[in-house]
Scaffold this motif. Sequence first.
Motif, PDB file in Angstrom:
ATOM      1  N   GLY A  29      23.648  29.464  92.143  1.00  0.00           N
ATOM      2  CA  GLY A  29      24.241  28.170  92.407  1.00  0.00           C
ATOM      3  C   GLY A  29      23.617  27.643  93.670  1.00  0.00           C
ATOM      4  O   GLY A  29      22.990  28.393  94.423  1.00  0.00           O
ATOM      5  N   VAL A  30      23.749  26.351  93.877  1.00  0.00           N
ATOM      6  CA  VAL A  30      23.025  25.737  94.980  1.00  0.00           C
ATOM      7  C   VAL A  30      23.966  25.337  96.096  1.00  0.00           C
ATOM      8  O   VAL A  30      25.026  24.791  95.858  1.00  0.00           O
ATOM      9  CB  VAL A  30      22.271  24.492  94.466  1.00  0.00           C
ATOM     10  CG1 VAL A  30      21.451  23.893  95.573  1.00  0.00           C
ATOM     11  CG2 VAL A  30      21.406  24.882  93.291  1.00  0.00           C
ATOM     12  N   LYS A  31      23.542  25.638  97.291  1.00  0.00           N
ATOM     13  CA  LYS A  31      24.353  25.287  98.459  1.00  0.00           C
ATOM     14  C   LYS A  31      23.794  24.033  99.108  1.00  0.00           C
ATOM     15  O   LYS A  31      22.604  23.806  99.080  1.00  0.00           O
ATOM     16  CB  LYS A  31      24.317  26.414  99.488  1.00  0.00           C
ATOM     17  CG  LYS A  31      24.928  27.690  98.981  1.00  0.00           C
ATOM     18  CD  LYS A  31      24.913  28.731 100.067  1.00  0.00           C
ATOM     19  CE  LYS A  31      23.656  29.559 100.027  1.00  0.00           C
ATOM     20  NZ  LYS A  31      23.668  30.684 100.930  1.00  0.00           N
ATOM     21  N   THR A  32      24.642  23.242  99.688  1.00  0.00           N
ATOM     22  CA  THR A  32      24.106  22.114 100.444  1.00  0.00           C
ATOM     23  C   THR A  32      24.709  21.975 101.826  1.00  0.00           C
ATOM     24  O   THR A  32      24.165  21.305 102.672  1.00  0.00           O
ATOM     25  CB  THR A  32      24.368  20.770  99.737  1.00  0.00           C
ATOM     26  OG1 THR A  32      25.761  20.662  99.513  1.00  0.00           O
ATOM     27  CG2 THR A  32      23.605  20.660  98.453  1.00  0.00           C
ATOM     28  N   THR A  33      25.865  22.576 102.056  1.00  0.00           N
ATOM     29  CA  THR A  33      26.511  22.336 103.333  1.00  0.00           C
ATOM     30  C   THR A  33      25.590  22.738 104.464  1.00  0.00           C
ATOM     31  O   THR A  33      24.799  23.656 104.330  1.00  0.00           O
ATOM     32  CB  THR A  33      27.804  23.161 103.471  1.00  0.00           C
ATOM     33  OG1 THR A  33      27.565  24.432 102.898  1.00  0.00           O
ATOM     34  CG2 THR A  33      28.942  22.472 102.799  1.00  0.00           C
TER      35      THR A  33
END
Lengths: 335, 515, 131, 163
Positions: A29-33
């Motif tokens: 899954g992709v993180k952006t924070t």
Amino acid sequence: MPTSRTTPRRVLMGVVGAAAALALTACGGVKTTSSGGGEGKYPTGNIEFSVGASAGGSTDLITRALAQGMSKELGVSTPVLNKPGANGALNAKELQSAKADGYKIAVQNASLFTITPLTVSPEEATKIDSFDVITGISRDDYVMATNSQSGFTSIGDMKKSGKTIRYGTTGVGTGAQLASALTFKSAGIDATAVPFDGGAPALTALLGNQVDVSTMQIGEAIENIKAGKLVPLAVFSDKRIDYLPDVKTAKEQGFDVLVTQYRFLTAPKGTPEDVKARLLDAAKKTFATDEYKKFNEQNSLTPMEVSPQEVLTALQQDTAKYKKQLDEFGISLAG
Amino acid sequence: MDISPILDGFGIVLEPSNLIYCLIGVIVGMLIGVLPGLGPGATIAILLPITYGIGPVSAIIMLAGIFYGAQYGGTITSVLLRLPGEASSVVTVFDGFALARKGKAGTALGIAAIGSFIGGTVSILGLTLLAPIVAGFALDFGPPEYAALGVLGVLLISSIGNGNKLKAIIAAAVGLLIATVGRDTFTGAERFTFGSLNLAEGIDFIPIAMGLFGLSEILYNLEERHNQVHAPAKVGNVWPSRKDLGQAKGAIGRGSLIGFLLGVLPGGGATLSSLAAYAFEKRRAKQPERFGKGAVEGVAAPETANNAAATSSFIPLLTLGIPANATMALIFGALLIQGIQPGPQLVTEHPDVFWGVINSMYIGNILLLIMSIPMVGVFVKILRVRPAILAPITVLITLLGAYTVRNQVYDIFLVIGFGLLGYLMKKLGFEPGPLVLAFVLGPMIENSSRQSLLIFGGDPTGFFTRPISGTVLALVLVVALWPLISKAVRRKPAPVPAGPPADPPVEPPVEEKTP
Amino acid sequence: MTILVGYLPTPEGDAAVEAGLREGALRSERVVIVNSPRRGAPVDEHKIDDDASAALLARARAAGVDAEVRQPLHDDDLAETFESLVEETGGTLIVIGLRHRSLVGKFILGSEAQRILMEASVPVLTVKADR
Amino acid sequence: MPITDPLEEEVAEETRPPHAGPVPQVVAALVALAVGVAGAIGSFGLGLGELTHPGPGLWPFAISIVIAVLSLTLVVTGRGLQDAERFSKATLLTAAGLVTLILLAALLPLIGFEIPSLLLVCVWLRWLGKESWRSSIVISIVTVAAFYLLFVLLLQVPLPRLI
């Protein structure tokens, strides 16, 4: 152009790359924070303050003063981002759809919720229901002023002159526009509005005699009033303003025009209670500092550090009143 | 004149962080000046998102450093390789390379560095003295004046470009049209948004600039334009002899003046002034035949002039809010991003920005002088890096940089879209510069003229009866009719023989750059 | 019939020219000195300037050999460049200099010499620099 | 500026590939014309207003008309211009580059920036730049690592990412 040689390695690379991509997406899954976010107690990362006006205006200055104080209280940095446009509506729209995690908050204007809805279609209007109010901040009153060369000293003088008054406002759907329009209409003065994008250009145009009068926030005009370059004609508050004790209110001059601007801190709807409490606490501590009090004085701001409920009530009352008055005088604020 | 703000400005510049930004700016500027490919315009466009995070003064100091630093860097490749890294160093090639062949490359570089320093400094002095005077008229500038200035700015840029004028004006008009996308500030009506929320906010300046200047340049260069490989040149002694200095003295003085004057004119800029200074020196020389065969003046004059012009082109920007060239348009955009409206009010409202930027140029020029002489060897080594290696890295900086502005993939697509547009424009002979410039000036022109019409009560003759806007509009007419005027003037005999000497025919590729 | 000599301005390159000219004199064949820089960068330190190539030709004259200097650009395919030159000039021999490189260095950078050795269709003479 | 043009032309002339014929010139002008006409129609729909109260469409309408008129002039007069470059086989390189950019943008929100960036740099180096396999792989890994360091760790930019 030589052709590249085909190697088994090339094929292999592609396969490996694709496989790696699939494997990683499947399990990751992709993180952006940005930094830290997620684990630990709020706040763990930067809190972004967005401003729906260009830098240098009242909203911007207040946001910066508040952000600076809250940064110290919360121990994280609080970058201020200017997103000007449509009296803050653009910024509001962005905030409204932001994640309700307390990492993106904004100081907003009352006029966006009380006056702007009178100028745009219902679906375009920003609604206060889309936000959680954290606290009231301060009141910022309007003053109508003229260039000292014009010879006017009161609203009555303008009427006597008999000419068409060209008045600068700080934009379509702002308190400045509403206050001026109501004044001119109820005084029966022939006038044309010239909207500018914010207070600074409206002030510049007035100083340069491009327009006859401008209505601005007090903080924007007070320096030039004290220097004698501008002559204040009226303020639009209930009582006289401490910062300009000699200036009569519009009410005193016989015109029932009561328009004020106030600001409050908002977060996207659904922000967790503990986050809101933490923000409120930090804001309160900031309000109490001498530094912040001095800032209010310097910018002619009257503290209005009230509860969210009081902010909401004030917003409702103002909206109803403005609507009634506009209908009564048959004024349309849009272009 | 009150000099305390000037001194405060020095205080601001000497803050360590600002010194570092200044240093970063001039080093980056020199680097990209050396490298053929990316020009200062493209670099500034790519770096714009970074300026988001730093204060306005630091940001502009850095961007300005890139701009005038590139003028220094461009010299190095011109002299050593006959390869002008910048359009403004094209003429330096003639005598610079001739000197290099005589084994006097060091002398040429030394003279160029000294000339650049003097030219830059003279220009800053001029800027210091002249800018506040222009700014003193600030309050006389109302909406009609801004509207007229905006029109003049767009027209000048479109008419003094290199390419076809008609195409330039079309590009500019398209830029104006793109600027209208989004919500109308007067009525709140949505224009050309096709119901898209992303477009409701209008199109951001950064993706436009990054796409049209940065990415399009990279895409354009993908088509193998560098098929010349040079042997490394020997630099030799960098310090010019007393005799050389004596010869260059006059050229440096005149170059400073020419550069300053042409730089102030919107649309003038560094390229034009270097060409003019070279032509002027050659005309007044006792033995014009020396030019092209290694005349020191032939290096000193253009290099002095391009630096002087790079500096003085800040005057219209900082005092009137008109960007004089495409690079200035980017700096204009960077100021707007920071919430600062460049214009007559700048010096009074933001003296820190105004004087901070101007004074940073003194420091920057000193840094450049100190760096350029000992570091020539280092910069020459950069040329051994293949552009093919730099290209993907630059692309990545551009795309990820665009994302960071608003954290939206939409912005990456915008950059790609405008990159493609810019590439096609270049291929078809349209310069992207006028489009970007007009895009920047568009809202100012529209809002100011609509405000003016409200002020005039709908009577457009008001634009012509006010002294300043009337004068500016008269200038607009002169510029618009310039082709006819110049035709009339050219009918006179004695055209200026300014062609390059027949001997070394210049064969290496010259970069097509955004000025 | 010609002899191709790979030349770079290094001791190995000089040794290769030396050997190439000797072979040229022995076989009475033309010598083509190939100084091929990598395409792309504006400057390649392996490219020789006009003075240096004039000096090489002077050496060839002194050795009594008919020679020319060619400077074709190559991409990632120096071996192919040599192959096409062999075809074009009717080459009978390639002379290249070898330099010592550590195992790790060879792994990372690869060895052009090795690829020429493996891919050439004519005999390859490799020489080392004089110590 | 008459004094300077010859100089610049002489130097610049040699770099440009052969110029394209009249067809691309006319097509480009027609595209601009289409933009002008579409803009004019769109802004007319917004309402032009009057000079005393300009509507939202007045200014874009005026610009669109200018674009349309000038483009029409260009269609007629621009046939013989030589400032356009021919689209050649090398153009395919640009097209390929463009495709990789679009892929990166499309994949970024789905699988983070690392893998698309790695592939992009690798493709550009290996096929567009004709670097060797070895240097392509080494440089792309180093580049992505450097970006990770710069954007994620130093600047703390919220880039979509895997790690």
